[in-house]
Design a protein around this motif. Structure first.
Motif, PDB file in Angstrom:
ATOM      1  N   ASN A  94     -30.717  -4.574  -4.351  1.00  0.00           N
ATOM      2  CA  ASN A  94     -30.568  -2.948  -5.036  1.00  0.00           C
ATOM      3  C   ASN A  94     -29.905  -1.886  -4.068  1.00  0.00           C
ATOM      4  O   ASN A  94     -30.174  -0.316  -4.831  1.00  0.00           O
ATOM      5  CB  ASN A  94     -30.455  -3.073  -6.087  1.00  0.00           C
ATOM      6  CG  ASN A  94     -30.992  -3.668  -6.765  1.00  0.00           C
ATOM      7  OD1 ASN A  94     -29.448  -4.817  -6.613  1.00  0.00           O
ATOM      8  ND2 ASN A  94     -31.816  -5.285  -8.417  1.00  0.00           N
ATOM      9  N   GLU A  96     -29.424   0.160  -1.465  1.00  0.00           N
ATOM     10  CA  GLU A  96     -28.402   0.844  -0.805  1.00  0.00           C
ATOM     11  C   GLU A  96     -27.795   1.595  -2.301  1.00  0.00           C
ATOM     12  O   GLU A  96     -27.805   2.757  -2.208  1.00  0.00           O
ATOM     13  CB  GLU A  96     -28.000   0.002   0.083  1.00  0.00           C
ATOM     14  CG  GLU A  96     -26.468   0.602   0.286  1.00  0.00           C
ATOM     15  CD  GLU A  96     -26.302   2.219   0.775  1.00  0.00           C
ATOM     16  OE1 GLU A  96     -26.099   3.319   0.912  1.00  0.00           O
ATOM     17  OE2 GLU A  96     -27.189   2.194   2.039  1.00  0.00           O
ATOM     18  N   THR A  97     -27.660   0.851  -3.121  1.00  0.00           N
ATOM     19  CA  THR A  97     -26.744   1.358  -4.693  1.00  0.00           C
ATOM     20  C   THR A  97     -27.310   2.302  -5.137  1.00  0.00           C
ATOM     21  O   THR A  97     -27.428   3.340  -5.188  1.00  0.00           O
ATOM     22  CB  THR A  97     -26.658   0.250  -5.424  1.00  0.00           C
ATOM     23  OG1 THR A  97     -25.942  -1.089  -4.503  1.00  0.00           O
ATOM     24  CG2 THR A  97     -26.212   0.017  -6.662  1.00  0.00           C
TER      25      THR A  97
END
Length: 222
Positions: A94, A96-97
């Protein structure tokens, strides 16, 4: 609808109790459920990786399918909605998001004390690169998803409703019945709705019996 005293900030916590019997005629709209889960999802998490996924059971057929998995506990059927809280074993994915928008906006001071986003990413990657036999991923998944579950139950009480957390269910059967990807581990179920009976009275340890000031004494038997 709510019995919570808006002028007493602690009443929300004092008046939250685990309910087992729900009014089967009470309904919650999809928007109300989303509002509750939005608040649950604002819980803290390690590196803000948000190690949770929510499965919302609202339809009668789905609830009936859940019933044997939950060892016949009828509240999963009678509740307005039953939420399965899953923990994310691969929450490192998660990063990068979560941080991409921060990086693209050039907000270099938003990395919680890390010298750069790369240093942050490297530490997350290193933590999640541990062997799958390690308990780290599972511990993190359960720890952080549990924070969201508690926040959900407080949000429910703030809405004037009640909830009942449940760990008495067959996690393996849940995974099989509802096709849960290997990435997620079932943590607990939370039945939510309008109480049909008051919660059973329970006692708590005196606070003095729960506190250890500044560490345990040598050879303590507490």
């Amino acid at each position: 609808m709510s019995s919570v005293n808006p002028t007493d900030h602690f009443s929300l916590f004092r008046e939250r109790h685990s309910v087992r019997y729900f009014d089967a005629s009470h309904k919650l709209s999809e928007q109300e459920i989303k509002e509750l889960l939005n608040i649950a999802g604002s819980a803290p998490s390690s590196w803000n990786l948000q190690h949770w996924k929510f499965v919302a059971f609202t339809e009668a057929a789905a609830k009936e399918k859940l019933l044997p998995v939950a060892n016949g506990q009828k509240q999963v059927v009678d509740a307005s909605v039953t939420i399965a809280i899953l923990g994310d074993l691969e929450a490192g994915r998660n990063a990068e998001t979560v941080y991409g928008p921060v990086i693209r906006a050039g907000l270099e001071d938003a990395y919680a004390g890390y010298r750069s986003h790369q240093a942050l990413f490297d530490q997350i990657e290193e933590a999640y690169a541990v062997s799958e036999s390690s308990s780290y991923r599972r511990d993190e998944a359960i720890r952080n998803a549990s924070l969201a579950a508690m926040q959900l139950m407080l949000a429910v009480k703030a809405m004037g409703l009640d909830s009942g957390p449940m760990v008495g269910f067959d996690a393996d059967a849940f995974v099989k019945a509802f096709h849960v990807p290997p990435r997620y581990v079932p943590v607990l179920l939370v039945a939510i709705g309008k109480a049909a009976k008051p919660a059973r009275a329970t006692s708590r340890f005196p606070v003095e019996d729960t506190i250890v000031w500044n560490g345990f004494e040598l050879d303590s038997d507490l």
